[in-house]
Scaffold this motif. Structure first.
Motif, PDB file in Angstrom:
ATOM      1  N   UNK A  37     -10.801  -7.936   2.886  1.00 12.66           N
ATOM      2  CA  UNK A  37     -11.502  -6.653   2.896  1.00 12.66           C
ATOM      3  C   UNK A  37     -10.583  -5.499   2.496  1.00 12.66           C
ATOM      4  N   UNK A  38      -9.263  -5.629   2.748  1.00 16.85           N
ATOM      5  CA  UNK A  38      -8.349  -4.548   2.384  1.00 16.85           C
ATOM      6  C   UNK A  38      -8.065  -4.494   0.878  1.00 16.85           C
ATOM      7  N   UNK A  39      -8.499  -5.506   0.125  1.00 14.73           N
ATOM      8  CA  UNK A  39      -8.328  -5.492  -1.332  1.00 14.73           C
ATOM      9  C   UNK A  39      -9.644  -5.329  -2.080  1.00 14.73           C
ATOM     10  N   UNK A  40     -10.749  -5.541  -1.422  1.00 17.50           N
ATOM     11  CA  UNK A  40     -12.057  -5.467  -2.089  1.00 17.50           C
ATOM     12  C   UNK A  40     -12.314  -4.048  -2.580  1.00 17.50           C
ATOM     13  N   UNK A  41     -12.492  -3.907  -3.880  1.00 20.20           N
ATOM     14  CA  UNK A  41     -12.763  -2.606  -4.470  1.00 20.20           C
ATOM     15  C   UNK A  41     -11.571  -1.669  -4.529  1.00 20.20           C
ATOM     16  N   UNK A  86       6.052   6.062  -0.835  1.00 19.01           N
ATOM     17  CA  UNK A  86       6.870   4.867  -0.613  1.00 19.01           C
ATOM     18  C   UNK A  86       5.888   3.715  -0.442  1.00 19.01           C
ATOM     19  N   UNK A  87       6.222   2.563  -1.001  1.00 24.97           N
ATOM     20  CA  UNK A  87       5.315   1.417  -0.941  1.00 24.97           C
ATOM     21  C   UNK A  87       5.690   0.521   0.222  1.00 24.97           C
ATOM     22  N   UNK A  88       4.705   0.232   1.063  1.00 20.18           N
ATOM     23  CA  UNK A  88       4.883  -0.589   2.263  1.00 20.18           C
ATOM     24  C   UNK A  88       4.193  -1.939   2.050  1.00 20.18           C
ATOM     25  N   UNK A  89       4.934  -3.010   2.225  1.00 15.94           N
ATOM     26  CA  UNK A  89       4.360  -4.344   2.070  1.00 15.94           C
ATOM     27  C   UNK A  89       3.489  -4.655   3.280  1.00 15.94           C
ATOM     28  N   UNK A  90       2.230  -5.024   3.021  1.00 15.05           N
ATOM     29  CA  UNK A  90       1.290  -5.319   4.110  1.00 15.05           C
ATOM     30  C   UNK A  90       0.944  -6.800   4.189  1.00 15.05           C
ATOM     31  N   UNK A 146       0.851  -1.188   0.000  1.00 13.72           N
ATOM     32  CA  UNK A 146       0.000   0.000   0.000  1.00 13.72           C
ATOM     33  C   UNK A 146       0.887   1.239   0.000  1.00 13.72           C
ATOM     34  N   UNK A 147       0.358   2.345  -0.523  1.00 14.46           N
ATOM     35  CA  UNK A 147       1.167   3.561  -0.563  1.00 14.46           C
ATOM     36  C   UNK A 147       1.252   4.213   0.811  1.00 14.46           C
ATOM     37  N   UNK A 148       2.419   4.722   1.111  1.00 13.79           N
ATOM     38  CA  UNK A 148       2.648   5.473   2.339  1.00 13.79           C
ATOM     39  C   UNK A 148       3.066   6.869   1.886  1.00 13.79           C
ATOM     40  N   UNK A 149       2.147   7.817   1.986  1.00 15.06           N
ATOM     41  CA  UNK A 149       2.397   9.163   1.482  1.00 15.06           C
ATOM     42  C   UNK A 149       2.952  10.056   2.588  1.00 15.06           C
ATOM     43  N   UNK A 150       4.034  10.759   2.259  1.00 12.96           N
ATOM     44  CA  UNK A 150       4.615  11.726   3.179  1.00 12.96           C
ATOM     45  C   UNK A 150       4.907  13.009   2.407  1.00 12.96           C
ATOM     46  N   UNK A 151       5.000  14.091   3.126  1.00 14.17           N
ATOM     47  CA  UNK A 151       5.294  15.378   2.495  1.00 14.17           C
ATOM     48  C   UNK A 151       6.739  15.754   2.775  1.00 14.17           C
ATOM     49  N   UNK A 152       7.447  16.124   1.712  1.00 16.89           N
ATOM     50  CA  UNK A 152       8.826  16.589   1.848  1.00 16.89           C
ATOM     51  C   UNK A 152       8.786  17.942   2.546  1.00 16.89           C
ATOM     52  N   UNK A 153       9.486  18.065   3.675  1.00 18.97           N
ATOM     53  CA  UNK A 153       9.438  19.281   4.487  1.00 18.97           C
ATOM     54  C   UNK A 153       9.994  20.495   3.743  1.00 18.97           C
ATOM     55  N   UNK A 154      10.987  20.304   2.902  1.00 18.26           N
ATOM     56  CA  UNK A 154      11.599  21.447   2.233  1.00 18.26           C
ATOM     57  C   UNK A 154      10.854  21.879   0.969  1.00 18.26           C
ATOM     58  N   UNK A 155      10.287  20.943   0.224  1.00 14.65           N
ATOM     59  CA  UNK A 155       9.639  21.301  -1.045  1.00 14.65           C
ATOM     60  C   UNK A 155       8.118  21.223  -1.000  1.00 14.65           C
ATOM     61  N   UNK A 156       7.575  20.509  -0.025  1.00 19.88           N
ATOM     62  CA  UNK A 156       6.134  20.332   0.046  1.00 19.88           C
ATOM     63  C   UNK A 156       5.618  19.263  -0.899  1.00 19.88           C
TER      64      UNK A 156
END
Length: 112
Positions: free
Chosen positions: A72-76, A33-37, A18-28
């Motif tokens: 359930x985490x993959x449905x739809x 980054x993809x996290x294996x679940x 699943x995607x793990x979204x973060x904001x770069x502090x300097x550029x916004x």
């Protein structure tokens, strides 16, 4: 089709990320980054199409029809990735074919 699937046909193994979204502090800028679940999820994989696209770069697109036990985490979901044979595949569709929460039929595309 999926209603007739026997558990013994789930001989392939896939990983779910699943995607793990973060904001770069300097550029916004939003960084993903993809996290294996889930690792080693039993699946039946059928490669349905491989093609070459003309253009400035030669790319190969492989389509997979993947059946897994209901999650359930993959449905739809189309926001996750599946890792098939070490290659990241984008989910284009995920459905519960008989609405009984037994199986999921997933369409995924890998571009190399």
């Amino acid at each position: 089709m999926a209603g007739d699937l026997r558990i013994g046909k789930l001989r392939d193994r896939i990983d779910v990320a699943r995607p793990n979204r973060t904001e770069d502090a300097s550029t916004g800028e939003i960084l993903i980054a993809w996290e294996t679940v889930a690792r080693g999820l039993p699946a039946e994989i059928k490669t349905s199409q491989a093609e070459r696209e003309a253009g400035s770069k030669q790319t190969q697109t492989t389509r997979h029809a993947i059946t897994v036990r209901y999650r359930s985490d993959l449905a739809g979901e189309t926001d996750r990735r599946l890792i098939v044979d070490g290659i990241a595949c984008e989910i284009t569709a995920s459905i519960d074919p008989d609405r009984r929460r037994r199986w999921l039929q997933i369409t995924a595309i890998a571009t190399q």
